[in-house]
Design a protein around this motif. Structure first.
Motif, PDB file in Angstrom:
ATOM      1  N   ARG A   1       0.850  -1.197   0.000  1.00 30.35           N
ATOM      2  CA  ARG A   1       0.000   0.000   0.000  1.00 30.35           C
ATOM      3  C   ARG A   1       0.874   1.232   0.000  1.00 30.35           C
ATOM      4  O   ARG A   1       1.902   1.267   0.687  1.00 30.35           O
ATOM      5  N   TYR A   2       0.460   2.235  -0.761  1.00 30.35           N
ATOM      6  CA  TYR A   2       1.067   3.572  -0.676  1.00 30.35           C
ATOM      7  C   TYR A   2      -0.043   4.486  -0.186  1.00 30.35           C
ATOM      8  O   TYR A   2      -0.956   4.807  -0.960  1.00 30.35           O
ATOM      9  N   GLY A   3      -0.027   4.857   1.079  1.00 33.73           N
ATOM     10  CA  GLY A   3      -1.118   5.647   1.642  1.00 33.73           C
ATOM     11  C   GLY A   3      -2.412   4.860   1.493  1.00 33.73           C
ATOM     12  O   GLY A   3      -2.499   3.699   1.878  1.00 33.73           O
ATOM     13  N   GLY A   4      -3.409   5.479   0.869  1.00 40.26           N
ATOM     14  CA  GLY A   4      -4.698   4.804   0.696  1.00 40.26           C
ATOM     15  C   GLY A   4      -4.740   3.930  -0.546  1.00 40.26           C
ATOM     16  O   GLY A   4      -5.735   3.250  -0.797  1.00 40.26           O
ATOM     17  N   GLN A   5      -3.650   3.954  -1.337  1.00 41.89           N
ATOM     18  CA  GLN A   5      -3.689   3.207  -2.594  1.00 41.89           C
ATOM     19  C   GLN A   5      -3.032   1.831  -2.474  1.00 41.89           C
ATOM     20  O   GLN A   5      -1.936   1.702  -1.919  1.00 41.89           O
ATOM     21  N   VAL A   6      -3.736   0.830  -2.967  1.00 44.02           N
ATOM     22  CA  VAL A   6      -3.170  -0.520  -2.963  1.00 44.02           C
ATOM     23  C   VAL A   6      -2.494  -0.744  -4.317  1.00 44.02           C
ATOM     24  O   VAL A   6      -3.160  -0.821  -5.347  1.00 44.02           O
ATOM     25  N   ALA A   7      -1.163  -0.819  -4.318  1.00 44.80           N
ATOM     26  CA  ALA A   7      -0.439  -1.046  -5.576  1.00 44.80           C
ATOM     27  C   ALA A   7      -0.446  -2.532  -5.927  1.00 44.80           C
ATOM     28  O   ALA A   7      -0.564  -2.911  -7.089  1.00 44.80           O
ATOM     29  N   VAL A   8      -0.310  -3.386  -4.891  1.00 44.99           N
ATOM     30  CA  VAL A   8      -0.278  -4.834  -5.077  1.00 44.99           C
ATOM     31  C   VAL A   8      -1.129  -5.439  -3.959  1.00 44.99           C
ATOM     32  O   VAL A   8      -0.967  -5.097  -2.797  1.00 44.99           O
TER      33      VAL A   8
ATOM     34  N   ASN B   1      -0.051  -0.788 -17.868  1.00 44.13           N
ATOM     35  CA  ASN B   1       0.717   0.176 -17.072  1.00 44.13           C
ATOM     36  C   ASN B   1      -0.004   0.424 -15.751  1.00 44.13           C
ATOM     37  O   ASN B   1      -1.220   0.574 -15.718  1.00 44.13           O
ATOM     38  N   GLY B   2       0.782   0.431 -14.669  1.00 44.00           N
ATOM     39  CA  GLY B   2       0.204   0.720 -13.348  1.00 44.00           C
ATOM     40  C   GLY B   2      -0.455  -0.473 -12.687  1.00 44.00           C
ATOM     41  O   GLY B   2      -1.058  -0.337 -11.625  1.00 44.00           O
ATOM     42  N   ALA B   3      -0.325  -1.670 -13.284  1.00 44.19           N
ATOM     43  CA  ALA B   3      -1.018  -2.849 -12.737  1.00 44.19           C
ATOM     44  C   ALA B   3      -0.367  -3.379 -11.466  1.00 44.19           C
ATOM     45  O   ALA B   3      -1.011  -4.065 -10.670  1.00 44.19           O
ATOM     46  N   GLY B   4       0.932  -3.100 -11.285  1.00 42.80           N
ATOM     47  CA  GLY B   4       1.618  -3.591 -10.092  1.00 42.80           C
ATOM     48  C   GLY B   4       2.801  -4.499 -10.383  1.00 42.80           C
ATOM     49  O   GLY B   4       3.383  -5.094  -9.474  1.00 42.80           O
ATOM     50  N   LYS B   5       3.210  -4.574 -11.646  1.00 45.89           N
ATOM     51  CA  LYS B   5       4.322  -5.459 -12.019  1.00 45.89           C
ATOM     52  C   LYS B   5       5.625  -4.991 -11.375  1.00 45.89           C
ATOM     53  O   LYS B   5       6.329  -5.765 -10.720  1.00 45.89           O
ATOM     54  N   SER B   6       5.959  -3.723 -11.601  1.00 44.43           N
ATOM     55  CA  SER B   6       7.247  -3.215 -11.083  1.00 44.43           C
ATOM     56  C   SER B   6       7.279  -3.291  -9.561  1.00 44.43           C
ATOM     57  O   SER B   6       8.305  -3.652  -8.979  1.00 44.43           O
ATOM     58  N   THR B   7       6.171  -2.964  -8.913  1.00 41.83           N
ATOM     59  CA  THR B   7       6.145  -3.007  -7.448  1.00 41.83           C
ATOM     60  C   THR B   7       6.412  -4.432  -6.965  1.00 41.83           C
ATOM     61  O   THR B   7       7.211  -4.651  -6.048  1.00 41.83           O
ATOM     62  N   THR B   8       5.769  -5.414  -7.597  1.00 45.84           N
ATOM     63  CA  THR B   8       5.990  -6.816  -7.207  1.00 45.84           C
ATOM     64  C   THR B   8       7.459  -7.188  -7.394  1.00 45.84           C
ATOM     65  O   THR B   8       8.073  -7.829  -6.523  1.00 45.84           O
TER      66      THR B   8
HETATM   67  N1  LIG Z   1       6.519   4.931  -4.780  1.00 47.20           N
HETATM   68  C1  LIG Z   1       5.218   4.970  -5.049  1.00 47.20           C
HETATM   69  N2  LIG Z   1       4.397   5.829  -4.383  1.00 47.20           N
HETATM   70  C2  LIG Z   1       3.065   5.862  -4.635  1.00 47.20           C
HETATM   71  N3  LIG Z   1       2.447   5.085  -5.536  1.00 47.20           N
HETATM   72  C3  LIG Z   1       3.208   4.209  -6.231  1.00 47.20           C
HETATM   73  C4  LIG Z   1       4.635   4.114  -6.021  1.00 47.20           C
HETATM   74  N4  LIG Z   1       5.108   3.134  -6.862  1.00 47.20           N
HETATM   75  C5  LIG Z   1       4.043   2.676  -7.554  1.00 47.20           C
HETATM   76  N5  LIG Z   1       2.914   3.310  -7.188  1.00 47.20           N
HETATM   77  C6  LIG Z   1       1.563   3.063  -7.710  1.00 47.20           C
HETATM   78  O1  LIG Z   1       1.298   1.693  -7.614  1.00 47.20           O
HETATM   79  C7  LIG Z   1       0.597   1.212  -8.767  1.00 47.20           C
HETATM   80  C8  LIG Z   1       1.366   0.078  -9.407  1.00 47.20           C
HETATM   81  O2  LIG Z   1       2.534   0.613 -10.040  1.00 47.20           O
HETATM   82  P1  LIG Z   1       3.649  -0.281 -10.750  1.00 47.20           P
HETATM   83  O3  LIG Z   1       4.756   0.634 -11.171  1.00 47.20           O
HETATM   84  O4  LIG Z   1       3.984  -1.417  -9.880  1.00 47.20           O
HETATM   85  O5  LIG Z   1       2.852  -0.822 -11.999  1.00 47.20           O
HETATM   86  P2  LIG Z   1       3.432  -1.514 -13.316  1.00 47.20           P
HETATM   87  O6  LIG Z   1       2.490  -2.643 -13.619  1.00 47.20           O
HETATM   88  O7  LIG Z   1       4.844  -1.848 -13.175  1.00 47.20           O
HETATM   89  O8  LIG Z   1       3.237  -0.399 -14.387  1.00 47.20           O
HETATM   90  P3  LIG Z   1       4.313   0.266 -15.390  1.00 47.20           P
HETATM   91  O9  LIG Z   1       4.463  -0.692 -16.510  1.00 47.20           O
HETATM   92  O10 LIG Z   1       3.636   1.528 -15.798  1.00 47.20           O
HETATM   93  O11 LIG Z   1       5.567   0.487 -14.580  1.00 47.20           O
HETATM   94  C9  LIG Z   1       0.414   2.412  -9.664  1.00 47.20           C
HETATM   95  O12 LIG Z   1      -0.876   2.948  -9.463  1.00 47.20           O
HETATM   96  C10 LIG Z   1       1.473   3.381  -9.211  1.00 47.20           C
HETATM   97  O13 LIG Z   1       1.074   4.712  -9.419  1.00 47.20           O
END
Ligand SMILES: Nc1ncnc2c1ncn2[C@@H]1O[C@H](COP(=O)(O)OP(=O)(O)OP(=O)(O)O)[C@@H](O)[C@H]1O
Length: 293
Positions: A10-17, A36-43
């Motif tokens: 979670r980033y604040g109120g947002q669930v990234a993964v 884009n933004g699905a959560g791949k990079s975060t995982t």
């Molecule tokens: N450091 C951060 N602070 C706040 N929100 C974040 C942070 N990193 C990622 N997010 C949010 O978490 C969600 C998932 O992002 P992530 O980068 O994991 O997606 P992704 O699937 O890798 O997309 P992309 O291909 O665009 O990188 C997005 O809504 C992004 O805005």
């Protein structure tokens, strides 16, 4: 072996993964797919110890990344090819990486050859194209001879020849028992190289399975020497045939289509499993609205 167990970030109120679990087995290439933004990079960042999960855990060969004594000898990572120092040459980047990993500098020359940068080794990375930086990043990831590779969008910036090169490299790595996890937001890019697919949308796993199983029931794509005769022949055999720009989609498995074509004496130039099911699923997760919890 990669294991991701109930990872939430979670980033604040947002669930990234959101409660993400999957495994990547040795000898396979796993495609990690999502818009884009699905959560791949975060995982991937959680897996590589760069982001602390809110809950859950991820391991490489059974050990959390941060606890691996010399991680680069176990897992090669490419998360952001543009993050390399622009003032260093390709050879310097790999030379420094070899020093950090404690591997022989003699490996650098061979790696520059392997990734197709031998001719550009004295150029500064700031003057490299994105595709060249991806090649350098892959070289850096491979330098410690790891058994696991984690690559975030490695095909970005590669030309068609570069993409073909990377597919061959990853398939060879897996054939020797390596484990590969690579992310992409492009279904077709991953479909050609992956054995296993994990799809993520809005931080949640939408599909996870062997590519072969996920493609089952998706019919076939077929092309023939004589398209008119092929369409008529397959319909006469009772199959449902839909023409597209340069091929037919058939609502039957390739074996059934191949047999029908052979029985009618039709020459096929292409026959493969269809991907309508995967495309539909990917479209659904791509178009789903973002969630805030
Ligand atoms: N450091 C951060 N602070 C706040 N929100 C974040 C942070 N990193 C990622 N997010 C949010 O978490 C969600 C998932 O992002 P992530 O980068 O994991 O997606 P992704 O699937 O890798 O997309 P992309 O291909 O665009 O990188 C997005 O809504 C992004 O805005």
């Amino acid at each position: 072996m990669i294991t991701v167990e109930h990872v939430t970030k979670r980033y604040g109120g947002q669930v990234a993964v959101d409660d993400v679990s999957f495994t990547c087995e040795p000898g396979t290439v796993t495609g990690f797919l999502g818009p884009n933004g699905a959560g791949k990079s975060t995982t991937m960042r959680v897996l590589c110890g760069l982001t602390a999960p809110t809950s859950g855990r991820a391991t490489v060969n059974g050990v959390p990344f941060a606890k691996l004594p010399n991680p680069g000898l176990e897992v090669g990572v490419l998360l952001d090819a543009s993050a390399q120092h622009p003032g260093r040459t390709g050879r310097e980047v790999l030379g420094l990486a070899a020093g950090t990993l404690g591997v022989s500098k003699s490996k650098v020359t061979a790696m520059l050859e392997r990734v197709g940068l031998a001719g550009a080794e004295k150029k500064r990375v700031g003057n490299y194209s994105l595709g060249m930086r991806q090649r350098l990043g892959i070289g850096q990831a491979l330098l410690g001879d790891p058994s696991v590779l984690v690559l975030d969008e490695p095909a970005n910036g590669l030309d068609p020849e570069g993409i073909a090169w990377m597919r061959t490299l990853l398939a060879g790595f897996a054939a020797e028992g390596g484990t590969v996890l690579l992310s992409s937001h492009l279904l077709h890019e991953v479909q050609a190289v992956a054995d296993h697919l994990v799809m993520i949308g809005n931080g949640r796993i939408a599909a996870d399975g062997a590519k072969h199983d996920l493609l089952k029931g998706s019919g076939s794509i077929v092309k023939g020497e004589d398209p008119v005769a092929l369409g008529e022949g397959l319909r006469a055999a009772g199959l449902v045939v839909t023409p597209t720009t340069d091929h037919f989609r058939v609502d039957a498995e390739p074996l059934v289509v191949g047999r029908a074509a052979a029985a009618a004496g039709l020459v096929l130039t292409e026959l493969r499993p269809g991907d309508a099911g995967l495309e539909d699923l990917f479209f659904k997760i791509t178009s789903a609205p973002a969630v805030t919890r």
